[in-house]
Scaffold this motif. Structure first.
Motif, PDB file in Angstrom:
ATOM      1  N   THR A  25      44.427  31.913  45.838  1.00 23.01           N
ATOM      2  CA  THR A  25      44.327  33.359  45.124  1.00 23.01           C
ATOM      3  C   THR A  25      43.054  32.995  44.326  1.00 23.01           C
ATOM      4  O   THR A  25      42.567  31.413  43.849  1.00 23.01           O
ATOM      5  N   TYR A  26      42.367  33.564  44.047  1.00 20.03           N
ATOM      6  CA  TYR A  26      40.656  33.201  42.788  1.00 20.03           C
ATOM      7  C   TYR A  26      40.550  34.605  41.415  1.00 20.03           C
ATOM      8  O   TYR A  26      39.651  34.326  40.409  1.00 20.03           O
ATOM      9  N   ILE A  27      41.803  35.396  42.210  1.00 20.86           N
ATOM     10  CA  ILE A  27      42.131  36.168  40.846  1.00 20.86           C
ATOM     11  C   ILE A  27      42.752  37.337  40.805  1.00 20.86           C
ATOM     12  O   ILE A  27      43.633  37.156  41.928  1.00 20.86           O
ATOM     13  N   ASN A  28      43.440  38.146  40.159  1.00 22.77           N
ATOM     14  CA  ASN A  28      44.439  38.738  39.785  1.00 22.77           C
ATOM     15  C   ASN A  28      43.678  40.462  39.670  1.00 22.77           C
ATOM     16  O   ASN A  28      42.907  40.394  39.009  1.00 22.77           O
ATOM     17  N   LYS A  33      48.237  41.750  40.041  1.00 19.94           N
ATOM     18  CA  LYS A  33      48.509  40.959  41.095  1.00 19.94           C
ATOM     19  C   LYS A  33      48.096  40.451  41.707  1.00 19.94           C
ATOM     20  O   LYS A  33      46.975  40.508  41.762  1.00 19.94           O
ATOM     21  N   PRO A  34      48.164  38.735  42.540  1.00 21.19           N
ATOM     22  CA  PRO A  34      46.922  38.012  43.306  1.00 21.19           C
ATOM     23  C   PRO A  34      46.136  38.621  44.124  1.00 21.19           C
ATOM     24  O   PRO A  34      46.529  39.322  45.178  1.00 21.19           O
TER      25      PRO A  34
END
Length: 150
Positions: A25-28, A33-34
């Motif tokens: 995961t690199y951002i939401n 939400k991821p």
């Protein structure tokens, strides 16, 4: 020429590889939400020496979704010119053991696997068939030799 195999006997299969790969995961997103990065092509760090394998890919399927496709498998050989892909990629079904029977080359090979970009994890298991692998031709030759007393 038919092959005589004993695929239904559990002891004829040897586990060669099993591992899990989570997506990063690199951002939401704006809802919190991821957002996941695509899982890159997975090189299996095992050299296979038999032409029959069984490959299973399992992932977490979101509620309400029906996924059947698990990606594809490619085989490569090392030649004097380096690694070369052989044959067409094999499509894989999700959550099932996919029986793969390669053309019988008497050469070791490696595998790589690419799962779909929407997978957030992948659990991979690969078994190699170690059981009897004969053809009807071999049985016919043995019968002829017996009949001739050779």
């Amino acid at each position: 020429m038919a092959r005589n195999l004993q695929l239904g006997i559990e002891s004829n299969w040897a586990l060669q590889y099993s591992d899990s790969f989570p997506a990063v995961t690199y951002i939401n997103d704006s809802a919190g939400k991821p957002i996941y990065e695509k899982i890159t092509e997975i090189s299996i760090p095992v050299v296979f020496d038999k032409p029959i394998i069984a490959v299973s890919v399992v992932t977490t399927v979101p509620v309400g979704k029906i996924w059947k496709y698990a990606g594809y498998l490619r085989r490569s050989l090392t030649s004097g010119l380096g690694a070369s892909f052989v044959g067409e990629p094999e499509s894989l079904f999700l959550g099932k053991f996919n029986l793969i029977v390669f053309d019988d080359l008497n050469i070791n090979y490696s595998l790589s696997l690419q799962v779909p970009k929407w997978f957030i994890n992948a659990n991979i298991t690969i078994y190699q068939y170690e059981g009897t692998d004969t053809t009807t031709l071999e049985n016919d030759v043995a019968a002829i030799k017996t009949a001739l007393g050779i």
